[in-house]
Design an enzyme around this catalytic site. Structure first.
Site, PDB file in Angstrom:
ATOM      1  CG  HIS A 154      -7.369  -4.414   4.706  1.00 10.84           C
ATOM      2  ND1 HIS A 154      -7.166  -3.010   4.335  1.00 10.84           N
ATOM      3  CD2 HIS A 154      -7.901  -4.425   5.772  1.00 10.84           C
ATOM      4  CE1 HIS A 154      -7.707  -2.572   5.332  1.00 10.84           C
ATOM      5  NE2 HIS A 154      -8.104  -3.225   6.304  1.00 10.84           N
ATOM      6  CD  GLU A 165      -6.819  -3.442   1.016  1.00 12.49           C
ATOM      7  OE1 GLU A 165      -5.493  -2.864   1.203  1.00 12.49           O
ATOM      8  OE2 GLU A 165      -7.836  -3.340   1.315  1.00 12.49           O
ATOM      9  CG  HIS A 179      -4.090  -0.353   2.602  1.00 11.91           C
ATOM     10  ND1 HIS A 179      -4.866  -0.996   3.342  1.00 11.91           N
ATOM     11  CD2 HIS A 179      -3.023  -0.106   3.463  1.00 11.91           C
ATOM     12  CE1 HIS A 179      -4.451  -1.090   4.446  1.00 11.91           C
ATOM     13  NE2 HIS A 179      -3.295  -0.345   4.701  1.00 11.91           N
ATOM     14  CD  GLU A 196      -6.451   2.817   0.055  1.00  8.50           C
ATOM     15  OE1 GLU A 196      -6.551   1.729  -0.676  1.00  8.50           O
ATOM     16  OE2 GLU A 196      -6.866   2.498   1.304  1.00  8.50           O
TER      17      GLU A 196
HETATM   18  O1  LIG Z   1     -11.671   0.506  -0.044  1.00  2.00           O
HETATM   19  C1  LIG Z   1     -12.127   0.871   1.300  1.00  2.00           C
HETATM   20  O2  LIG Z   1     -13.428   0.882   1.628  1.00  2.00           O
HETATM   21  C2  LIG Z   1     -11.027   0.634   2.185  1.00  2.00           C
HETATM   22  C3  LIG Z   1      -9.649   0.665   1.770  1.00  2.00           C
HETATM   23  C4  LIG Z   1      -8.436   0.676   2.813  1.00  2.00           C
HETATM   24  O3  LIG Z   1      -8.416  -0.310   3.320  1.00  2.00           O
HETATM   25  N1  LIG Z   1      -8.311   1.588   3.442  1.00  2.00           N
HETATM   26  C5  LIG Z   1      -7.485   2.037   4.552  1.00  2.00           C
HETATM   27  C6  LIG Z   1      -7.114   3.303   4.743  1.00  2.00           C
HETATM   28  C7  LIG Z   1      -6.517   3.516   6.129  1.00  2.00           C
HETATM   29  C8  LIG Z   1      -6.377   4.911   6.732  1.00  2.00           C
HETATM   30  O4  LIG Z   1      -7.445   5.518   6.981  1.00  2.00           O
HETATM   31  O5  LIG Z   1      -5.167   5.494   6.521  1.00  2.00           O
HETATM   32  C9  LIG Z   1      -8.380   1.172   5.586  1.00  2.00           C
HETATM   33  O6  LIG Z   1      -9.583   1.449   5.395  1.00  2.00           O
HETATM   34  O7  LIG Z   1      -7.836   0.607   6.446  1.00  2.00           O
HETATM   35 ZN   LIG Z   2      -6.458  -1.812   2.844  1.00  2.00          ZN
END
Ligand SMILES: O=C(O)CCC(=O)N[C@@H](CCC(=O)O)C(=O)O
Ligand SMILES: [Zn+2]
Length: 336
Positions: A59, A62, A151, A215
């Site tokens: 992303h 980030e 992330h 995260e």
């Molecule tokens: O803050 C958010 O809503 C999304 C943060 C983020 O990018 N999280 C990843 C998690 C990936 C996973 O599920 O392993 C995403 O949503 O891609």
């Molecule tokens: Zn992300």
């Protein structure tokens, strides 16, 4: 410092390096593979058999994780960090990083495990390329494979730093890896219980790596990340890279909160409504009976689970995608 240590600068400028391979004073070989992709290989006599994939910028907005990888690469290129592991550094979505946006047309982290083949555009091509780079990196036999996809989140969180651990049928989550995450500053881990289309799920499922999405705090622009404290993770990554990690004991899991997915909230249509304040934090608790979301055809998401918490609530995702995850506390009884 060697020019290839400046992978981030090259990526931000959209430039190819003149020399694709360089050797550090320590005899470490750095090889530019493609935009935002660099392999680091220790001299054979020092190689400890670990293949470590570090990715960030899947992303584009980030930036704290991108800055962290940039620091590690600078240290390697200067000879201050002396790898014993083979490492692949990946900046996931260069076009979105240059724009400072989460994505340009579509979220790269929803295009793995076959999804990019059903799609088109530059981000689908990039997801395909990232799969190819990871598959080639993790193709050497008899080596340990570890992937951290770094992330930061759209919103604040009641639990600042946490990991998501992918799932694969007949494969158990590793207690040892959880202890390593605890030592790296993670306060909680979400143990997934079904297949997924994110990058770490691809490397876990298809390439046999231990793989995690990490995260690390709230997403902010470059240079504004003083609020994101990655010092424990950074110290641990340096130890993993140099092969100086202290031995992990089971007790090191102490204090790590474990969650499992109760339900994924999928947005089916433009009528989707999420009944949460815009500034709700990740891991906010929701009471049994609470009407969380509504969608077409009288679909209603009502909380049934005791101790349920919401993460990644986002009503603006495209139809068919995840608009939030409901998680519940779990125990360590099924760990390997
Ligand atoms: O803050 C958010 O809503 C999304 C943060 C983020 O990018 N999280 C990843 C998690 C990936 C996973 O599920 O392993 C995403 O949503 O891609
Ligand atoms: Zn992300």
């Amino acid at each position: 410092m060697l020019a290839l240590g400046k992978l981030l600068e090259l990526t931000l400028a959209g430039r190819e390096p003149a020399e694709k391979t360089q050797l550090t004073v320590e005899g470490v070989r750095m090889r530019w593979l493609s935009e935002g992709a660099l392999e680091v290989r220790p001299p054979e006599a020092r190689d400890n058999g670990l293949d470590l994939l570090l990715s960030a910028g899947i992303h584009g907005n980030e930036t704290a994780p991108i800055e962290l990888l940039d620091r590690l690469l600078h240290d390697i290129a200067r000879g201050d960090l002396k790898p014993r592991a083979r490492i692949l550094f990946l900046f996931g979505n260069p076009e979105a990083i240059r724009k400072g946006e989460r994505f340009v047309e579509q979220d790269v982290n929803r295009l793995f495990n076959g999804r990019h083949e059903q799609s088109s555009g530059s981000e689908a091509l990039r997801a395909c390329e990232l799969e190819r780079l990871a598959a080639s990196f993790f193709s050497l036999p008899d080596r340990q494979r570890l992937h951290y996809d770094l992330h930061t989140a759209i919103r604040g969180s009641k639990i600042e730093q946490f990991a998501l651990y992918p799932w694969k049928e007949d494969r158990q989550h590793s207690r040892q890896e959880l202890a390593r995450l605890r030592a790296a500053g993670m306060e909680a881990v979400l143990l997934q219980n079904k297949p997924s289309i994110v990058f770490s799920a691809y490397t876990y499922d298809k390439l046999g790596a231990e793989a995690f999405t990490l995260e690390l705090g709230k997403a902010r622009p470059f240079g504004q990340n003083s609020g994101v404290n990655v010092s424990l993770l950074e110290a641990r990554l340096k130890q993993i890279i140099e092969g100086t990690e202290p031995e992990l004991t089971e007790a090191a899991l102490d204090g790590l909160q474990l969650y499992s997915v109760a339900r994924e909230i999928i947005k089916h249509s433009d009528s989707f409504r999420l009944n949460l304040p815009a500034d709700v934090e990740n891991f906010s608790e929701l009471e049994v009976g609470y009407l969380l979301a509504e969608d077409i055809a009288n679909t209603r998401w009502i909380i049934e689970e005791e101790g349920a918490r919401i993460i990644f609530p986002n009503p603006r995702v495209k139809n068919g995608l995840r608009a939030g995850i409901l998680v519940v506390p779990t125990t360590d009884e099924n760990l390997a």
